[in-house]
Scaffold this motif. Structure first.
Motif, short mmCIF file in Angstrom:
data_model
loop_
_atom_site.label_atom_id
_atom_site.label_comp_id
_atom_site.label_asym_id
_atom_site.label_seq_id
_atom_site.Cartn_x
_atom_site.Cartn_y
_atom_site.Cartn_z
N LEU A 167 0.85 -1.19 0.00
CA LEU A 167 0.00 0.00 0.00
C LEU A 167 0.89 1.24 0.00
O LEU A 167 1.81 1.35 0.82
N CYS A 168 0.58 2.12 -0.91
CA CYS A 168 1.40 3.32 -1.06
C CYS A 168 0.69 4.55 -0.52
O CYS A 168 -0.53 4.69 -0.68
N ASP A 169 1.47 5.44 0.11
CA ASP A 169 1.01 6.77 0.48
C ASP A 169 -0.27 6.75 1.30
O ASP A 169 -1.18 7.54 1.10
N GLY A 170 -0.38 5.80 2.26
CA GLY A 170 -1.54 5.76 3.14
C GLY A 170 -2.80 5.20 2.53
O GLY A 170 -3.88 5.34 3.11
N ASN A 171 -2.71 4.60 1.36
CA ASN A 171 -3.89 4.00 0.74
C ASN A 171 -4.35 2.78 1.54
O ASN A 171 -3.64 2.26 2.39
N SER A 172 -5.56 2.33 1.27
CA SER A 172 -6.12 1.17 1.97
C SER A 172 -6.47 0.08 0.96
O SER A 172 -6.50 0.31 -0.25
N ALA A 173 -6.69 -1.11 1.49
CA ALA A 173 -7.10 -2.26 0.66
C ALA A 173 -8.21 -2.99 1.38
O ALA A 173 -8.30 -2.96 2.61
N THR A 174 -9.07 -3.65 0.62
CA THR A 174 -10.15 -4.45 1.19
C THR A 174 -9.89 -5.92 0.91
O THR A 174 -9.68 -6.30 -0.25
N LEU A 175 -9.87 -6.72 1.95
CA LEU A 175 -9.75 -8.17 1.82
C LEU A 175 -11.12 -8.78 2.10
O LEU A 175 -11.85 -8.32 2.99
N ALA A 176 -11.47 -9.84 1.37
CA ALA A 176 -12.79 -10.47 1.55
C ALA A 176 -12.68 -11.96 1.27
O ALA A 176 -11.83 -12.41 0.49
N VAL A 177 -13.58 -12.71 1.92
CA VAL A 177 -13.66 -14.16 1.69
C VAL A 177 -14.28 -14.41 0.32
O VAL A 177 -15.25 -13.76 -0.06
N HIS A 178 -13.70 -15.37 -0.44
CA HIS A 178 -14.25 -15.60 -1.79
C HIS A 178 -14.64 -17.05 -2.07
O HIS A 178 -15.03 -17.36 -3.19
N ASN A 179 -14.55 -17.94 -1.11
CA ASN A 179 -14.88 -19.35 -1.40
C ASN A 179 -16.01 -19.89 -0.54
O ASN A 179 -16.13 -21.09 -0.33
N SER A 207 -5.34 -0.54 6.37
CA SER A 207 -4.28 0.36 5.91
C SER A 207 -2.99 0.14 6.69
O SER A 207 -1.97 0.75 6.38
N GLN A 208 -3.03 -0.73 7.71
CA GLN A 208 -1.85 -1.01 8.52
C GLN A 208 -1.11 -2.23 7.98
O GLN A 208 -1.72 -3.18 7.49
N ALA A 209 0.23 -2.20 8.12
CA ALA A 209 1.04 -3.34 7.72
C ALA A 209 0.81 -4.50 8.68
O ALA A 209 0.50 -4.31 9.86
N GLY A 210 0.95 -5.69 8.19
CA GLY A 210 0.81 -6.88 9.01
C GLY A 210 0.39 -8.07 8.18
O GLY A 210 0.19 -7.98 6.97
N ILE A 211 0.28 -9.22 8.85
CA ILE A 211 -0.15 -10.45 8.18
C ILE A 211 -1.60 -10.71 8.61
O ILE A 211 -1.88 -10.87 9.80
N ASP A 232 -2.92 -16.51 4.43
CA ASP A 232 -2.55 -15.20 4.96
C ASP A 232 -2.19 -14.25 3.83
O ASP A 232 -1.70 -14.65 2.78
N ILE A 233 -2.50 -12.99 4.04
CA ILE A 233 -2.13 -11.91 3.12
C ILE A 233 -1.23 -10.93 3.88
O ILE A 233 -1.62 -10.42 4.94
N GLU A 234 -0.01 -10.72 3.35
CA GLU A 234 0.91 -9.80 3.99
C GLU A 234 0.74 -8.41 3.38
O GLU A 234 0.84 -8.23 2.17
N ILE A 235 0.47 -7.44 4.24
CA ILE A 235 0.32 -6.05 3.82
C ILE A 235 1.57 -5.27 4.25
O ILE A 235 1.96 -5.29 5.42
N SER A 236 2.21 -4.62 3.26
CA SER A 236 3.33 -3.72 3.57
C SER A 236 2.97 -2.33 3.08
O SER A 236 2.14 -2.17 2.18
N THR A 237 3.58 -1.31 3.66
CA THR A 237 3.28 0.07 3.30
C THR A 237 4.56 0.78 2.88
O THR A 237 5.66 0.37 3.22
N GLY A 238 4.38 1.83 2.10
CA GLY A 238 5.54 2.59 1.65
C GLY A 238 5.11 3.84 0.91
O GLY A 238 3.92 4.14 0.82
#
Length: 752
Positions: A167-179, A207-211, A232-238
């Motif tokens: 995630l760049c510049d404080g952007n966010s992402a949405t994770l969701a169950v798909h199965n 928007s926070q880094a973590g697994i 698991d999905i690893e989120i990193s920021t920069g």
């Protein structure tokens, strides 16, 4: 031994206490508690219910105290909702065999909709109606999904490579169950690097880094046993580096030219992936900050972008740069792809183009046709032809585009194929259209070229039936609508010296006719009665079969006389095709079809009357004991006692019912009978309001509360002469009920 007058009250009191009819002492129902499963060795009482399709068998212990409940009682185990409310309880189990057992277990299965932490249970008795206190609250879950969850960005099903998102510049992402089907109906436990999060829905915006991981929330106890923990999905920021493509020297390219696209960031050991129209056209390559667009490759036009990645940077894609074809124009063929050249015939080929200053060159079999440099070409030889078109000016004068090719053939012969225009089956269709399916040109080697589009309008046609020309049938198709047109059809075609004949199609149409049969009666009164089945269709010169229950009766009469029940049908053969009629069903006579809205023993008070209505018949006659007609309608009103007869007709069948009319007995239900064999008061005779009535249920209990008589339509015949009574002044208990309520209850004392 106590006298009759002294002992009877004590006996009655004891019996009433045993039957639970006392209003001064009430049963105590205790709250149900978990019990161990006797079908599992070494088991202990459960603390939570984690049910699934693989296991769903649980037990609770229930105890209660005297006095006894009634013999018709049932104990019912009920479940609350997830919040412990019994506003709309769910029945888990019911038992009507434990009415003398003060300590027993209920077995139950958890409903498949149960999910929650606050479920409670209780036990309810029906006779008398009482309810136990609610149990403690328990965690109860039906685990219907027990596989590993899968999560992806926005639940799109595409797990990112390596399970990593930047995630760049404080952007966010949405994770969701798909199965998971109906994923929104479950609650979930989300975790970031092992720490539980507050979100409980099937998606989470982060928007926070973590697994990040998730599991289905089956409560504090059942969640672990379901094994639903996700990938698991690893989120990193920069921070963004601002990747872009430097402005190219030109974006409109001519055929054969090339243009180098260059990223604005280079020399930092990053990986570069190049994209065209959103699809990757290279793999991620370190320091590959340039890409060459080659305009000599067909389809080079498109939107180009570059994506960078690397340690300490965000995965980032540039805006697209659009590369176009400077010499782009279209060329369109103006004739069919396959054409026929007849002897001494010339045909014209043509092309059109969107080029502003076009130059044409025609080719035959891959070679230049000298001097043919216009948009048309006249040909009289077989071959494969196309036109090459180029611009005579502009930015890309060297660009050339070839038209689609045209195959010209000189046939040795023609082949014509005809087919049914719609789905067809012999003796099923009442009409059909035959039409040309294809025209093929054949060379000397038998090779075929489809020339239907080119020549279908050039031939003259003649349809033939069974080898004879059909008058006026000279079109490309023929419509057949009558059985007189049945036969074998083929098509003769003529074009100059060619005269092919098509394949043959057989047509066997079903006559367009309604065939109906009727019966003199649809009900067979008895085996000796004859029912006539007939039709208005003339059968004098027809071939036909009478069918019963799908079997040919081999009867050749124009009307059919039957005495057996079953389904009958007539099949007439028209030009070899079977034409079936409707089916007629002959049913046996059923006395139960005639019903009364009153019992066949009619009771009403002195001075009153009673109206009885019959139904199910086609005609009615009500007769008194002298066979005098009282009514010929469905209803009759009785005002006097006696025996009456109903004669009802169902079509030509007659059904009789005997009706007994009596004035209502005014005596009360007796509570004492003397079974001494003197013919007086030896049996328990109850008023005719209750006796000999199929809607009244009579029950008699002994002093232990056991049912010894349970009948409807009671015939005033208890006790039977063969019954013996071991003691003097034995007391029994009775209930007289209809389908909805207890009409009368009390005691019967037997004096020998």
């Amino acid at each position: 031994m106590r006298s009759k007058t002294n002992s009877r009250p004590y006996i009655i009191l004891i019996a009433l206490l045993l039957l639970g009819w006392s209003h001064t002492i009430a049963q105590t129902l205790n709250k149900p508690i978990p019990a161990d499963n006797p079908n599992i060795a070494g088991n202990s009482p459960w603390t939570a219910v984690c049910a699934s399709a693989d296991f769903n068998e649980y037990f609770v212990k229930f105890t209660w105290n005297t006095p006894l409940v009634n013999s018709d009682n049932s104990f019912i185990l009920e479940l609350s909702d997830a919040n412990g409310s019994f506003a709309t309880p769910t029945q888990l189990a019911s038992d009507n065999t434990k009415n003398t057992n003060f300590n027993f277990d209920f077995k139950f299965a958890l409903p498949t909709t149960a999910r929650g932490e606050g479920y409670k249970m209780r036990v309810r008795s029906t006779s008398p109606a009482k309810t136990s206190p609610a149990s403690d609250a328990f965690s109860m879950y039906y685990i219907d999904f027990k596989s590993s969850l899968l999560i992806s960005p926005n639940g799109n099903g595409n797990i990112p490579p390596g399970g990593r998102i930047e995630l760049c510049d404080g952007n966010s992402a949405t994770l969701a169950v798909h199965n998971v089907a109906n994923a929104e109906t479950y609650r979930y436990n989300w975790y970031r690097s092992g720490t539980p999060l507050a979100e409980k829905s099937n998606s989470i915006t982060i928007s926070q880094a973590g697994i990040y991981m998730v599991e289905v929330d089956y409560g504090s106890i059942c969640s672990g046993s379901a094994n639903t923990l996700s990938n698991d999905i690893e989120i990193s920021t920069g921070a963004s580096l601002g990747i872009a493509i430097n402005d190219p020297s030109k974006t409109a390219l001519c055929s054969g030219e090339a243009e180098t696209l260059e990223a604005n960031i280079m020399g930092q050991g990053l990986t570069y992936t190049w994209f065209k129209n959103g699809e990757a056209i290279t793999g991620p390559v370190v320091d590959a900050h340039t890409y060459i667009v080659d305009a000599s490759v067909p389809g080079f036009e498109g939107d180009y972008a570059v994506e960078i990645d690397g340690d300490g940077t965000c995965l980032e894609r540039s805006a697209a740069v659009t590369i176009t074809n400077a010499g782009d124009f279209t060329v369109t063929r103006g004739n069919e792809p396959n054409i026929v050249l007849l002897p001494s015939q010339t045909k014209t080929l043509s092309v059109s183009t969107s080029a502003s200053s076009p130059v044409y060159q025609w080719y035959k079999d891959g070679a230049i046709v000298p001097g043919e440099t216009t948009s048309t070409l006249n040909i009289d030889q077989p071959g494969v032809y196309f036109a090459r078109v180029s611009q005579s000016g502009g930015a890309c004068t060297a660009t050339a585009i070839d038209s689609e090719s045209t195959t010209a053939v000189v046939p040795a012969s023609f082949e014509i194929s005809v087919a049914y225009a719609t789905e067809y089956e012999d003796c099923s269709n009442t009409s059909i259209v035959l039409e040309i399916d294809a025209i093929n040109a054949l060379d000397d080697q038998g090779a075929k070229t489809d020339v239907t589009a080119d020549l279908i309008g050039n031939f003259t046609y003649q349809w033939k039936k069974d080898g004879v020309a059909v008058n006026g049938a000279t079109a490309r198709s023929i419509s057949l609508t009558d059985i007189s047109e049945n036969g074998g059809y083929e098509l003769d075609a003529v074009l100059e010296s060619y005269s092919p004949t098509s394949n043959s199609l057989n047509v066997l149409l079903l006559v367009n006719e309604d065939l109906n049969i009727t019966a003199s009666s649809l009900v067979s009164c008895n085996d000796s009665e004859s029912i006539t089945i007939s039709t208005t269709t003339d059968l004098s010169s027809a071939t036909f079969d009478w069918i019963k229950d799908g079997v040919d009766l081999n009867i050749a009469t124009e009307t059919l006389n039957v005495s057996e029940t079953g389904k009958y049908q007539l099949v007439v053969y028209r030009n070899g095709c079977p034409l079936p009629s409707n089916e007629v069903s002959i049913a046996p006579l059923d006395d139960s079809l005639i019903t009364l809205d009153s019992p066949e023993t009619v009771v009403f008070p002195t001075g009153g009357s009673k109206t009885v209505t019959a139904s199910g018949g086609t005609a009615y006659q009500w007769l008194d004991m002298n066979n005098a007609l009282l009514s010929d309608s469905p209803s009759v009103t009785f005002t006097e006692e006696g025996s009456y007869l109903l004669v009802a007709n169902i079509e030509n069948c007659e059904i009789t019912k005997q009706i007994t009319v009596a004035l209502q007995d005014t005596f009360k239900v007796p509570n004492v009978i003397t079974v001494n064999g003197d013919g007086i008061n030896d049996q328990w005779i109850i008023p005719n309001t209750y006796s000999r009535n199929k809607d009244i249920n009579v029950l008699i209990y002994n002093s232990k509360g056991e049912v010894i008589l349970n009948v409807v339509d009671y015939q005033n015949n208890w006790p039977e002469s063969t019954m013996a009574f071991s003691k003097q002044n034995m007391v029994f208990y009775y209930k007289i009920k209809n389908s909805k309520e207890v009409l009368k209850q009390g005691t019967i004392t037997i004096i020998r």
